[in-house]
Structure formats: structure tokens, C-alpha cells
Scaffold this motif. Sequence first.
Motif, PDB file in Angstrom:
ATOM      1  N   ARG A 230       1.090  -0.984   0.271  1.00 11.00           N
ATOM      2  CA  ARG A 230      -0.236   0.197  -0.099  1.00 11.00           C
ATOM      3  C   ARG A 230       0.546   1.025   0.483  1.00 11.00           C
ATOM      4  NH1 ARG A 230      -4.605   1.164  -2.564  1.00 11.00           N
ATOM      5  NH2 ARG A 230      -5.481   2.772  -1.473  1.00 11.00           N
ATOM      6  N   SER A 327      -7.025   5.726   1.389  1.00 14.50           N
ATOM      7  CA  SER A 327      -6.408   4.206   1.799  1.00 14.50           C
ATOM      8  C   SER A 327      -7.614   3.452   1.994  1.00 14.50           C
ATOM      9  CB  SER A 327      -5.947   4.640   2.842  1.00 14.50           C
ATOM     10  OG  SER A 327      -5.858   2.589   3.548  1.00 14.50           O
ATOM     11  N   GLU A 329      -8.351  -0.673   2.755  1.00  9.31           N
ATOM     12  CA  GLU A 329      -8.518  -2.257   3.195  1.00  9.31           C
ATOM     13  C   GLU A 329      -9.325  -3.266   2.928  1.00  9.31           C
ATOM     14  OE1 GLU A 329      -6.641  -3.634   7.678  1.00  9.31           O
ATOM     15  OE2 GLU A 329      -6.924  -1.820   7.252  1.00  9.31           O
ATOM     16  N   LYS A 331     -11.364  -6.763   4.397  1.00  9.11           N
ATOM     17  CA  LYS A 331     -11.143  -7.408   5.537  1.00  9.11           C
ATOM     18  C   LYS A 331     -12.538  -8.518   5.484  1.00  9.11           C
ATOM     19  CE  LYS A 331      -9.395  -4.364   8.989  1.00  9.11           C
ATOM     20  NZ  LYS A 331      -9.600  -3.638  10.190  1.00  9.11           N
TER      21      LYS A 331
END
Length: 537
Positions: A230, A327, A329, A331
Motif C-alpha cells: 500500500r 487508503s 483495506e 477484511k
Amino acid sequence: MADFKAIMTLAVAGRSYDEIVAVAGCSRRDVAAAKKTIAAYGFTAGQIGAMSPQEIARLFPDGRKRVTELYERPDFDRVLASMRENRHFTLQQAWSRYLVSSAANGGKKYGYSQFCALFAEHARVTDVVATLHHEPGRAMLVDWAGDTLGVVDAVTGEVTGVYLFVAVLPYSGAVFCHGYTDMTSASWIAAHVAAFSFYGGVPQLVVPDNPATSTHRPKRGESARVLNARYQQLAEHYSTGIVPARAKRPRDKAAAESAVNVVNKRVIGYLAEEVFTTAQALNEAIGARLVEINERIPRADGSTRWERFTADESGLLQALPADGFDSVEWKQLKVGRNYHVSCDSQHYSVPYTYAGQLLRVRVTSTTVTVFDGDQVICEHVRRLGRKGQYSTDVAHAPTRHRGIDGLWSKRWFTDRARGFGPATEAVIAGIIDRHTVEAQGYLDCQNILESLGKRNKARLEAACQVLLDTGQGPGTYSTIKRIMATIDSDTKKPKTITPAAATRKPAGGADPGAGIQAAVHVRSAEHYRRDGQGGQG
């Protein structure tokens, strides 16, 4: 290079591999090479002891030296002399001059990074401290400050630590600082984005330390580190290079250490004793401190950091890209029994039918999106700050749970009263509206709905209707309880009022068709008076 003379001496003496490695500080491969050479030449201990360093070097040639001989050695003494005479002389200029110089032996040229590494080694060996002159707009050094500040929860009093991200442009010394409640990769990325926005541009290089949020070792035991995926995406988005500082080389990040020291004194030192209830309020206070650091404190030459940045550096920064970097992410989270997923210590609701299932969750700096496969189930605004916050959509709850929304409010009580009937809803709303302080009517409403109406919904509704019909106003708990006592518990209606029997005979005598009851004579009340004027019966 290993001391092969010592290794061979120990090997001839019959020492084991582990003993030789421990004593000579070499590898097992070096021991194997020494044993192989002893076996090939039949060396004795006396012969080994009499060997010169040149003879040892011929037996165990260093391949690295042969590779080094292919490259032209830079004249680092001349570089040092130029730095002493011209404080603006940089290693970039020295390397450029090295590239264009004619090679005496036609050797190869070192790249810039290796050139800098060799120069640093040369300066260390010759006990010379090279002064690094930074180029404007070239690098931004970043790090976390060691000390923290705190945010106090206004409800629970719990203190949450706030970590300070520090960035500095070493040429001008312009400092950026922002607080985050954790030091995760998401916060690290968001801090860089905020720093670029603060400076209004992007430098050519970003020099971080080696935290786990920026680099990692591809294999256990290796000293080499690579950028996290990242973090590399951030560099590509902003068209900048990221070169982590070398381990145990504090001079590589001297400007960052100096900026951290400034933040410790000028930010933490000023704000540590103040109380902040939100991270936003704390960051606003940090912003005010940065104005003083950058724009008011003069440097040695009389200018401020921001004046030097504006004059010499801001115009050399690369322009910010048109699209911002966010950003992302992914999960995989399991939905709890309370139909919420827990992400970064915050809780987000999903439709209750998904309780117990594994779902994919996409987390950005501003949103949390929940997927079932490729289908979007729901999206929430990301919760920040105090841990343990809930983001609950009432539509996700089963019907029996929806009454908990807006607990202890007028809407909560009227919503519950609506289940009893319109009369109960009107009475409950009137009780609350009657009080100047709305909360003072909550206890009466709670008692009416829980105590009187828990098992007698129809009777409570009927009592409230009687209260409204008679115009007695909203009433109270005691009033409604008395009215309910007059309501038949079987029919759930007020008792019917039966009129008194008539004392007069039907006009025109008895009706022959009315039957026997039409001829019954009913005595009036006057007959039973005891004042002597009534009849004797």
C-alpha cells in the motif's frame, strides 16, 4: 572477510564446526572451505602458522574485490575538499562530475545510491563528518514522535492516546504535524496524504524510518527490507520515491529527529496539560502551534521556515495529482449476534439476517462498506476517535428491536405508545409536553406503559380514551389507574351505566299484550319515608 588463517589453525587442531564458528566468528561455509583446502594441500599446523597474508589471500580469493576492480574509484578526497570550500556543493553534483570524468582504466561507473554509500564509508574511515546540504524540494523526512498526547472521553472519562506524525522539508525546515489515535498502516498513509496537502505539493523523495507500517522483510532473517504494497501504491500515485533511512544511521534522518524535538517542545510541551475531548479539537490546537513554529519563530539568518519554503522550495515541488489518494483495506469479518461487524474497535450494523456469517468489508479513510460476495449490503461513515462506537441503521434491526432507537426521548415513548393505540399515544405526548423540562415526564410515561399497560393494552387504551373524552387533560399515572379500575376486565370496556327503573305506570292502563310484568305496581320512594307523611305499606 573471514580470518582463514585462524580457521585453518583451529581446524588442524581438531576443533568442531560449532567451536570454530564461535571462536573465529565466521560461517560454517568458511569452515568447510578451510577444511577442503587443508585436505587438498595437506597443510600442517606449522605450515599454516608460517603463511603470510598474501599467501592466505591467494588460497581464498575474495570475489568481491574482483568485481570492485571493474569500477572506477571516485576521488572522494576531492569531493570533501569541494564541500569544505563550497557549502552549497552536494553529493548529486559530485556524482554528476564523476559520471562525466574520463575513466583511466575504462571501468564502470557507480550508480548514485552506491556512490553515496561509498562516500559515507570513506567519511567514516577518514574520521570526517560530511555536512549534508539539502536541495530545495527534493526530500521530505517523516517519523512518529516518541511522546503522545491524550483525548478524554466526555462520557466515560477514558483517556485515548494520540500519536503525532511529524514531517519536515529539510531544506526550509517547514514542519507538519497531525495526531492519530493509532499507528496503523491506514493512519500512516493518511498522514502522508495530509502532509502533501499541507505543503501543497510533492517532493521527489520521502525518507521514512523503518517502521512495520512502511517496510517489511520479505524473508525471515534477511536484513533487506522492501516497501509495503500500500505504501508503494502511495508513492506511485504521487509520483515520488520512498527511500527508508538506513538502520542505525541517525545522520540519514537528522532533520526528522530535529523536527521531532521541535514538536516535543513546541507542541507537546504546550498542550500536554490541556484537556481535549475530541481528536479534531486536539488537531486544531496542533495546527495553531504549527503556525507559530513555521511562521513566527526566526531562524539563524532572521527568516522563518515558511518564508524560506515559500521563496525557494514551494515552486519546486511536484503538483498534487487531480485525484486524491484514499487508503483501501479489505477484511473478512464475522457478523456478531447483535448483527454488527467489529472493525478497528468500532461497530457497524448489517441486516440482522446476516448474523453469524462471514462478510467482506472494504475500509477506506472515510467509509466502511460491507459486501456479500460482490453485492453491497450496506455502507457506513467510518467512526474515528473513541473506541467502541456503534453505527447502527434502524432498518437493519428486527422489528422487536427497533424500539431501542432514540432511548429516553419523546419519540421513543410515543413510538412505544403507538403500539397501544392512538389514545395512549396522545396521552403520553401530552404528559411529556406538559412539563417545562421534557425529561421530567419520562418517569410517568415509563410507569404508565410498563406497569399499567404491560398486560392490559386494551384496558389502557380504553382508559386513555375515557380521559380524552371527558376532557380531563393528559392526566397522571394515578388518574389513569383509577379509570382502569372501573373498566370490566372481561369486556375491556367501561361498565355500562344502567338507568334507574321508572316509578310511573304506563299511561292509559296496562297493555293487555305486554304480559304480566306490565301490571306490576312499583311503589315510589315517598312510600318509605319515615317522617310520618309516607304510606304504611
